[in-house]
Design an enzyme around this catalytic site. Structure first.
Site, PDB file in Angstrom:
ATOM      1  N   SER A 175      -4.031  -0.399  -1.659  1.00 39.21           N
ATOM      2  CA  SER A 175      -4.436   0.344  -0.464  1.00 39.21           C
ATOM      3  C   SER A 175      -3.296   1.153   0.167  1.00 39.21           C
ATOM      4  O   SER A 175      -2.728   2.032  -0.470  1.00 39.21           O
ATOM      5  CB  SER A 175      -5.034  -0.659   0.519  1.00 39.21           C
ATOM      6  N   ASP A 211     -10.326   4.047   1.934  1.00 43.13           N
ATOM      7  CA  ASP A 211     -11.341   3.299   2.681  1.00 43.13           C
ATOM      8  C   ASP A 211     -11.041   3.279   4.187  1.00 43.13           C
ATOM      9  O   ASP A 211     -11.729   2.600   4.950  1.00 43.13           O
ATOM     10  CB  ASP A 211     -11.549   1.874   2.125  1.00 43.13           C
ATOM     11  N   THR A 238      -1.815 -10.022   5.216  1.00 44.19           N
ATOM     12  CA  THR A 238      -1.395  -9.255   4.039  1.00 44.19           C
ATOM     13  C   THR A 238       0.121  -9.188   3.855  1.00 44.19           C
ATOM     14  O   THR A 238       0.591  -8.753   2.810  1.00 44.19           O
ATOM     15  CB  THR A 238      -1.905  -7.797   4.128  1.00 44.19           C
TER      16      THR A 238
HETATM   17  C1  16G Z   1      -6.758  -5.716   4.994  1.00 41.82           C
HETATM   18  C2  16G Z   1      -8.188  -5.625   5.441  1.00 41.82           C
HETATM   19  C3  16G Z   1      -8.271  -4.798   6.696  1.00 41.82           C
HETATM   20  C4  16G Z   1      -7.403  -5.408   7.771  1.00 41.82           C
HETATM   21  C5  16G Z   1      -5.996  -5.589   7.266  1.00 41.82           C
HETATM   22  C6  16G Z   1      -5.221  -6.412   8.253  1.00 41.82           C
HETATM   23  C7  16G Z   1     -10.158  -5.477   4.087  1.00 41.82           C
HETATM   24  C8  16G Z   1     -10.851  -4.739   3.013  1.00 41.82           C
HETATM   25  N1  16G Z   1      -8.982  -5.000   4.417  1.00 41.82           N
HETATM   26  O1  16G Z   1      -6.249  -4.473   4.658  1.00 41.82           O
HETATM   27  O2  16G Z   1      -9.602  -4.795   7.106  1.00 41.82           O
HETATM   28  O3  16G Z   1      -7.369  -4.601   8.911  1.00 41.82           O
HETATM   29  O4  16G Z   1      -6.028  -6.308   6.038  1.00 41.82           O
HETATM   30  O5  16G Z   1      -3.966  -6.656   7.742  1.00 41.82           O
HETATM   31  O6  16G Z   1     -10.659  -6.472   4.621  1.00 41.82           O
HETATM   32  P1  16G Z   1      -3.023  -7.689   8.444  1.00 41.82           P
HETATM   33  O7  16G Z   1      -3.712  -9.043   8.376  1.00 41.82           O
HETATM   34  O8  16G Z   1      -1.771  -7.614   7.674  1.00 41.82           O
HETATM   35  O9  16G Z   1      -2.871  -7.238   9.861  1.00 41.82           O
HETATM   36 ZN    ZN Z   2      -7.387   0.905   2.002  1.00 45.27          ZN
END
Ligand code: 16G
Ligand code: ZN
Length: 530
Positions: A65, A280, A502
């Site tokens: 992403s 996305d 993430t």
């Molecule tokens: C991922 C999620 C996104 C969310 C982000 C938060 C999906 C497809 N993607 O990219 O929705 O805003 O994580 O990231 O669910 P963080 O937990 O590092 O703040």
């Molecule tokens: Zn994305």
């Protein structure tokens, strides 16, 4: 059959070469690409089992992403085009981390526990983004699928939402559209053109925009849309893949830094769009006459869309329940506007599309958006039928009939399967065109509170746990009390901290009335978690 079915599954080319644990998080597996090959091989195996379990095609997207080029990742798309079922996230994590010597027995265990009929054929639909590491990882996935005799449809370079779209179309025998990229482009382009009619511009709306594609796979899709829409929408493409992926560009950069991406000319009041590396997410922005940057993020898109649906429902006389779903990151200004001006019910859920999507399903028409620009609109089947039938109702007045058929057309413009930057953009363009609004008119509906996000590196981010859709800390004990004390000093202040899903960090969000105070608020709260 079972024990022999998984014989010879261990492939020395894809043996587990490091001891680090990897987890299937909010966006699948995501980390440095050079330690992912065995994970991808194993996800190829798992996708075959999932396909057999669901008796339907399953999707696999190779992408990281908005992360920079050295990262990569993989996520599974379930048979109805949604994120992988939560119980299988744990199965995926266990399979990714198991020793090679236990791989065969774990696969046999999964298939027994999940009651999988191994004689059922499996189909896996694969897509990938433009990262240099993606072809090698694709090879690993293909080896996994082949090892269990699964069938493959390789879509090549596609955006994440395109993959979701093809999975849904495949599993609904084309009822949602043709399961091809051409089906995707022609469906969206045809509805977009038919709603727009012959009037290209309208009032203050001018059919021209500048688009930053983050140097990602979205640029390929944008080029196709340029072709399909050349007579109706002038899209000037920047960061088209010739520069570094997501580097100082793309939706995430623009949202977090609240600044122009690289290469976009700062032309006054021109509508600009940024999408992320797998297309996305989408945000809008512009530069005003004083060279000031203005961001119109996911909250703005959500409110524009919800207000438009509300208007169409009221004008057409159709009684359906409309609701909006946000996360804690939604600007307080937007939440006040939705509740007090639009008077549309609004729900708050934890970060991550799966939570928003699930909550939105509770409404007849559920609009969901994260502030970062990831979102869409979903409809209950009964609501779709009601919209279709209402448009045919003969006792409607002309005004009601026009609103009703607009509602039906707009429904077709939306990629319901997942947030889709380009389908969302076409929806925003359609609404602005209908209203005759430029980007300034759009921004006028409410004021965002100044806000700031910070990242804090800690030893163990999991010491922070939260409740109430991540708006309150449960642990460490007393942290919430300290945050409350700080926040109470700021007019319209709000702040929360949460562990990222993430990255190995804590995220801090702060907003308050004064733009000169908001940094201080964020830093004060961040200092509590150092
Ligand atoms: C991922 C999620 C996104 C969310 C982000 C938060 C999906 C497809 N993607 O990219 O929705 O805003 O994580 O990231 O669910 P963080 O937990 O590092 O703040
Ligand atoms: Zn994305």
């Amino acid at each position: 059959m079972e024990s022999s079915y998984f014989n010879n599954i261990v492939n020395s080319e894809y043996s587990r070469k490091n001891d680090g644990r990897i987890e299937y998080g909010t966006a699948g597996f995501r980390t440095k690409s050079d330690i992912l090959e065995h994970v991808l091989y194993r996800m190829g195996l798992l996708a075959v089992l999932r396909s057999k379990a669901k008796k339907a095609a399953i999707g696999l997207m190779i992408t990281a992403s908005h992360n920079l080029e050295p990262d990569n990742g993989i996520k599974l798309v379930d048979s109805a085009g949604e994120m992988l079922e939560v119980s299988w996230e744990m199965i995926a994590t266990n399979l990714a981390n198991v020793l090679d010597s236990d791989l065969t027995s774990m696969l046999a265990h999964i298939s027994t526990k999940e009651n999988i009929d191994l004689s059922i054929p499996a189909t896996v639909i694969i897509g990938r983004d433009t990262r240099k590491s993606s072809p090698i990882l694709l090879k690993a996935v293909l080896a996994g699928i082949k090892a269990l005799n699964g069938n493959v449809t390789d879509l090549g370079l596609v955006t994440t939402p395109q993959l979701h779209y093809v999975v849904v179309c495949t599993n609904t025998d084309g009822a949602y559209g043709n399961p091809t990229l051409q089906g995707y482009y022609s469906k969206l382009a045809a509805v977009f053109k038919s709603i727009r009619g012959t009037e290209i511009n309208n009032g203050k709306y001018i059919s021209r925009l500048q688009l930053d594609a983050a140097n990602g796979v979205g640029a390929i899709a944008v080029r196709e849309f340029q072709r399909y829409l050349k007579d109706v929408l002038d899209i000037k493409l920047f960061n088209d893949g010739s520069g570094d992926l997501n580097y100082m560009c793309g939706a995430d950069y623009v949202k977090v830094q609240q600044t122009l991406p690289l290469n976009i000319p700062s032309e006054k009041s021109v509508r600009c769009v940024s999408i992320d590396g797998d297309a996305d997410r989408v945000v809008y922005f512009y530069i005003d006459g004083n060279n000031k940057f203005h961001l119109l993020d996911g909250d703005r898109i959500a409110t524009l869309v919800a207000a438009y649906f509300k208007e169409l429902l009221e004008t057409s006389g159709l009684s359906l329940q409309l609701g909006l779903v946000q996360t804690a990151y939604a600007n307080g200004g937007s939440t006040d506007y939705i509740s007090n001006v639009l008077k549309v019910p609004v729900a708050c859920v934890p970060t991550g599309v799966k939570h928003l999507h699930k909550k939105a399903l509770e409404f007849d028409i559920g609009v969901y958006f994260e502030a970062n620009g990831h979102g869409t609109v979903i409809f209950k089947d009964t609501a779709k039928d009601a919209i279709k039938n209402h448009a045919k109702n003969e006792i409607l007045s002309t005004t009601q009939r026009v609103a009703s058929s607009k509602l039906k057309d707009v429904t077709d413009l939306i990629n319901e399967t997942v947030g889709d930057a380009l389908s969302d953009m076409l929806l925003v363009e359609t609404i602005l065109h209908t209203k005759g609004w430029d980007v300034i008119e759009w921004e006028r509906s409410y004021n965002d509170l100044p806000n700031r996000q910070l990242k804090v590196r800690v030893k163990d981010r999991n010491i922070i746990t939260t409740t109430n859709a991540e708006r309150h800390c449960l642990t460490p004990v007393c942290l919430q009390e300290e945050i409350d004390k700080i926040v109470s000093k700021y007019s319209r202040g709000r702040s929360f901290v949460r562990p990222s899903g993430t990255e190995d960090i804590i995220r801090v969000y702060a907003e308050c009335e004064s733009s000169s105070d908001v940094n201080r608020l964020a830093v004060e709260v961040a200092s509590l978690v150092y």
